[in-house]
Every structure is written in structure tokens, then in C-alpha cells.
Design an enzyme around this catalytic site. Structure first.
Site, PDB file in Angstrom:
ATOM      1  N   LYS A 106      -5.257  -2.675   3.458  1.00 21.38           N
ATOM      2  CA  LYS A 106      -4.083  -4.133   2.804  1.00 21.38           C
ATOM      3  C   LYS A 106      -4.701  -5.658   4.271  1.00 21.38           C
ATOM      4  CE  LYS A 106      -1.055  -1.131   1.231  1.00 21.38           C
ATOM      5  NZ  LYS A 106       0.684  -0.561   1.785  1.00 21.38           N
ATOM      6  N   GLN A 150       5.474   0.537   5.309  1.00 19.35           N
ATOM      7  CA  GLN A 150       4.501   1.371   5.365  1.00 19.35           C
ATOM      8  C   GLN A 150       5.239   2.352   5.115  1.00 19.35           C
ATOM      9  OE1 GLN A 150       1.130   0.925   4.051  1.00 19.35           O
ATOM     10  NE2 GLN A 150       1.881   3.166   3.191  1.00 19.35           N
ATOM     11  N   ASP A 173       6.529  -6.186  -1.696  1.00 15.35           N
ATOM     12  CA  ASP A 173       6.711  -5.226  -2.401  1.00 15.35           C
ATOM     13  C   ASP A 173       8.143  -4.672  -3.308  1.00 15.35           C
ATOM     14  OD1 ASP A 173       4.912  -2.739  -1.700  1.00 15.35           O
ATOM     15  OD2 ASP A 173       6.044  -2.160   0.468  1.00 15.35           O
TER      16      ASP A 173
END
Length: 346
Positions: A106, A150, A173
Site C-alpha cells: 500500500k 490493518q 476502507d
């Protein structure tokens, strides 16, 4: 142990561009077996002969690059016009190797398009309060337009309370309950769509695969992929069925689908016999399987037995190189969208 799916399949697969966007159904054949035994976990080559037509490869890697190229141009335009660079913050807790790899990828993707990346790496035994403090700091930072925690988090932490703490305006997200609620309700629009399901639908759109009125089956009902993928397909006017661990006769149900999204994390679970000829298969799963014959001693395997499925489906995503790159591309897209919204940039 899973029997090899021959890599020679790749050389026989046909890219969509060579068919000028055609999406051709195939005649039905054979009978569906409803029995699931230990042998079904071995990926064999028993569906069609090697002379049979092969599926179109849905090239997520190539499409993701096209998206990143577009984002890079727009990020540069934003910087030149208003002096703002989009920012993405990632919070990583613990030493999970796969998570660390995802974070590196990322960051690399952010660098490639000009998005500034921020990273906090906390120890495995960190307290939940420490994570919440990092989230709060990024919530208040005007240079951060997207926040990503994460997953998975260590077992001693309350995942939901941490995800809920992320500002909905920075929830790139798409996991905040208000974003999911907006996705689930007709007439409402979430600020962000979850990245992996969004990437799946984007691939279907880019390959001009009809969704309206089609039967779609989603294998898996996780909050991250399965459930939002089903909601997105429903928004696209597909008739959607979700298969989960309590589903009876999953093979029979899956074989009725025109579109299959597999997201269960079980290597080679979906066999060629599960797939209706001409169906489109989107394989979200990816697991590392030991393989002494491979260069690194292992290979990556999806939820779908690729060798079998590619001889039955009309189009299929490979693993790797299918959904994975699109997930990161959608994260970058969501981050840029957030920056545009914050600064009212057109």
C-alpha cells in the site's frame, strides 16, 4: 496438500480485448455432483480436455495500473491547483507477515501516484487504548484524508470499537457501520465502498459483464468482503445468494450462478463441477500453499481451482494478479475522493 493446477493454462487463456468485448455463453454439459469428499480438495484436471476453449482472463493487475495512472494525473492536478497532497495513514499492530506485506504494498502504491503515506507500527502487546490514540491523532490531522487499520488485530483487542473510532469522513476502507448502513439501505449513499468488493464490481464493469438480472452467488459472509459484495451486487440489480458454513448443498446453489464471487479463504474449494458453463468467476481468496516444485517452495492459491474453472467459466480472475491489485487501486481511489471532498476540489 493440494495437487498442482498446471501453470500451462495461462498460455491458453484469451484476453477480453482479443474478443472485442464479447461475452459469450457456452453450452451446458455434464451433471452436478452434490457430494463433497476429501478428494474434492485436490485440484485435478478432470473437467474438460486440454483442447477445450478456455476462459477470458480478467486481468486485475492491468486494470489496476490503468486506475493508478489516472489517479496519479489527478493527484498532480490537485497539487498544482490548490497545493494539497492526499494523505493515507495506516496503523499496523503486531508482526503478522501477511499484514506487513500488505502495508508495504500500500505504501508503494501511494508513492507511485503521489499520495503521502503515514504509518504507525505498534507492538503485538500494545493496549487497545494505544491504537485508539493513534486513530484519534489521525482523525484530527488535516493532512490525513484516509485512515486504514490493518486487519486482523491481536485477539485481545475489540476490532469493532477500533474500526468505529475511525472518522466516517476518513473511513477509506468502508468498514464504519454508518458506511455499511448506507450501502445496505436503498436510497442512501455511503461515503466510501469497501475496497475489495468495490474492486470486484469494477472489474465486472471494465470487462463489460452484465450484472442486471443475473444470478449471483457470493461464497462467504465476512464483514470485509462477502457481505458488502452481496450488497453491491444487489445494488447492481443482480439476484444474490450468499453461501456460508451452514449452507446445505453449496455446489448445487453455486452451479446456478451467472456470477460467482468466492471469498472464503479455503484453497481450491470451488471446483469446476461447481460452476455453470459460461459463468463469470471472481476469486478473492489467496493462500500460500507449500510446493517443493515451485521456485520459492510455495505458490499462491485462490478459493477456486483455477485449472478446472478456467475450462468451464467464460471469464475468471487469476490468483495472484486478479482482485488483489484492484483492492489497492480502490483504496487509492477512495483516498483521493476523500481529499477532493475535504477541499471541495472538482
Amino acid at each position: 496438500m493440494f495437487t498442482d493446477c498446471s501453470s500451462s493454462t495461462t498460455s491458453r487463456l484469451i484476453h477480453l480485448n482479443s474478443l472485442n468485448g464479447a461475452f459469450l455463453p457456452r453450452p451446458c454439459f455434464g451433471q452436478l455432483s452434490l457430494r463433497t469428499t476429501a478428494s474434492t480438495w485436490r485440484c485435478t484436471l478432470s473437467i474438460r480436455s486440454s483442447s477445450s476453449p478456455s476462459a477470458i482472463v480478467i486481468n486485475g493487475k492491468a486494470e489496476a495500473k490503468n486506475i493508478r495512472d489516472d489517479i496519479k494525473i489527478e493527484v498532480s492536478r490537485m497539487k498544482e491547483s490548490i497545493g494539497v497532497v492526499p494523505g493515507l495513514a495506516v496503523i499496523l499492530v503486531g508482526k503478522n507477515k501477511e499484514s506487513a506485506t500488505y502495508v508495504r504494498n500500500k505504501k508503494k502504491a501511494c508513492d507511485s501516484v503521489g499520495i503521502k503515506s503515514f504509518e504507525v507500527h505498534l507492538a503485538e502487546d500494545s493496549s487497545e487504548e494505544e491504537v485508539l490514540k493513534s486513530v484519534s491523532g489521525f482523525n484530527d490531522d488535516p493532512s490525513v484524508h484516509g485512515i486504514l487499520v490493518q486487519l486482523p488485530l491481536p485477539s485481545h483487542m475489540d476490532e469493532q470499537s477500533i474500526l468505529n473510532a475511525v472518522s466516517i469522513e476518513k473511513d477509506v476502507d468502508g468498514f464504519h457501520p454508518l458506511n455499511i448502513g448506507g450501502l445496505a439501505m436503498r436510497g442512501r449513499e455511503p461515503l466510501f465502498l469497501p475496497c475489495t468488493p468495490k474492486g470486484c464490481i469494477e472489474l465486472l464493469h471494465r470487462y463489460k459483464i452484465d450484472i442486471i438480472g443475473k444470478r449471483a452467488v457470493v461464497l462467504g459472509r465476512s464483514n470485509i468482503v462477502g457481505m458488502p459484495a452481496a450488497l453491491l451486487l444487489q445494488r447492481e440489480d443482480a439476484t444474490v445468494t450468499i453461501i456460508h458454513s451452514r449452507t446445505i448443498n453449496p455446489e448445487e446453489i453455486t452451479r446456478q450462478a451467472d456470477i460467482i464471487i468466492a471469498a472464503v479463504g479455503q484453497p481450491n474449494m470451488v471446483r469446476g463441477s461447481w460452476i455453470k458453463p459460461g459463468a463469470v468467476v471472481i476469486d478473492v481468496g489467496i493462500k500460500r500453499v507449500e510446493d517443493p516444485s515451485a521456485a520459492h517452495g510455495y505458490r499462491w492459491v485462490g478459493d477456486v481451482c483455477y485449472e478446472e474453472a478456467s475450462k468451464v467459466a467464460s471469464a475468471i480472475t487469476p490468483v495472484p494478479g486478479g482482485v488483489g491489485p484492484m483492492t489497492i487501486a480502490m483504496l487509492l481511489s477512495n483516498t483521493f475522493t476523500s481529499a477532493k471532498r475535504f477541499h471541495n476540489f472538482q
